[in-house]
Design a protein around this motif. Sequence first.
Motif: not given
Length: 239
Positions: A29-30, A33-34, A82-83, A86
């Motif tokens: 997911a990270a 998003e990036a 960020r991970k 999440l």
Amino acid sequence: MRRLSAVVFDVDGTLVDSERDGHRVAFNAAFAEAGLPDRWDVETYGRLLAITGGAHRLAHWFENTGRTPAESWDLAQRLHRRKTALMRDMVSEGRIRPRPGALELIERLRAGGLRLHVATTGTRAWVAPLLAHTFGAVFDTIVTGTEVPQLKPHPAVYHEVLERTGLLPEQAVAVEDSANGVRAAVSAGLRCVAAQNSYTRTHDLSAAHLVADGLDDPELITWFDQYLRKTSRSAPRPG
């Protein structure tokens, strides 16, 4: 041999099923998003688990996919933050589940009078809420990778638990799932029980006193029961 006083648990892959359907999902997911094309499937992530620590795992991946070491580490640190956020969201949503037998084993050990501690290389930002949400206030000491920068198989996190609790190594047993975890515990002088999972069945766990198929393995339960009986017999009698 001194009587058993405490059990020190690893978290990822030991107490909870967090690797394949937790961390791996959060990493992907990270990446998304990036705007990065990187994705870790189940098999790839299993291989990457040989590298302890999420940021180090990311840096290794980026270096081996064409980025410079400096660029890789900078990107790894940003993505890992960020991970972690999440992963914390997944914890609050109840998406990280205890391994079969984890709750029952903890209850059994506490009923036997043992103190429970945690030694993990995971980040406190998600480890602490996970343990509170899933197990409640059962752990007396929680040491994470946030406080101890040397990651397993370095024994530093176990040394820190021993220092904080005043335990001698022979008074405690570690519960791990991986080769790196077993090496860390044994290097710190602790006996170690390995509760392997689908990712660690091929690991060399021979340094452990027992290799079990999980926390609900009858052999593991019997192993602890014998030490609980020894502890009970050696405890001072009232009066």
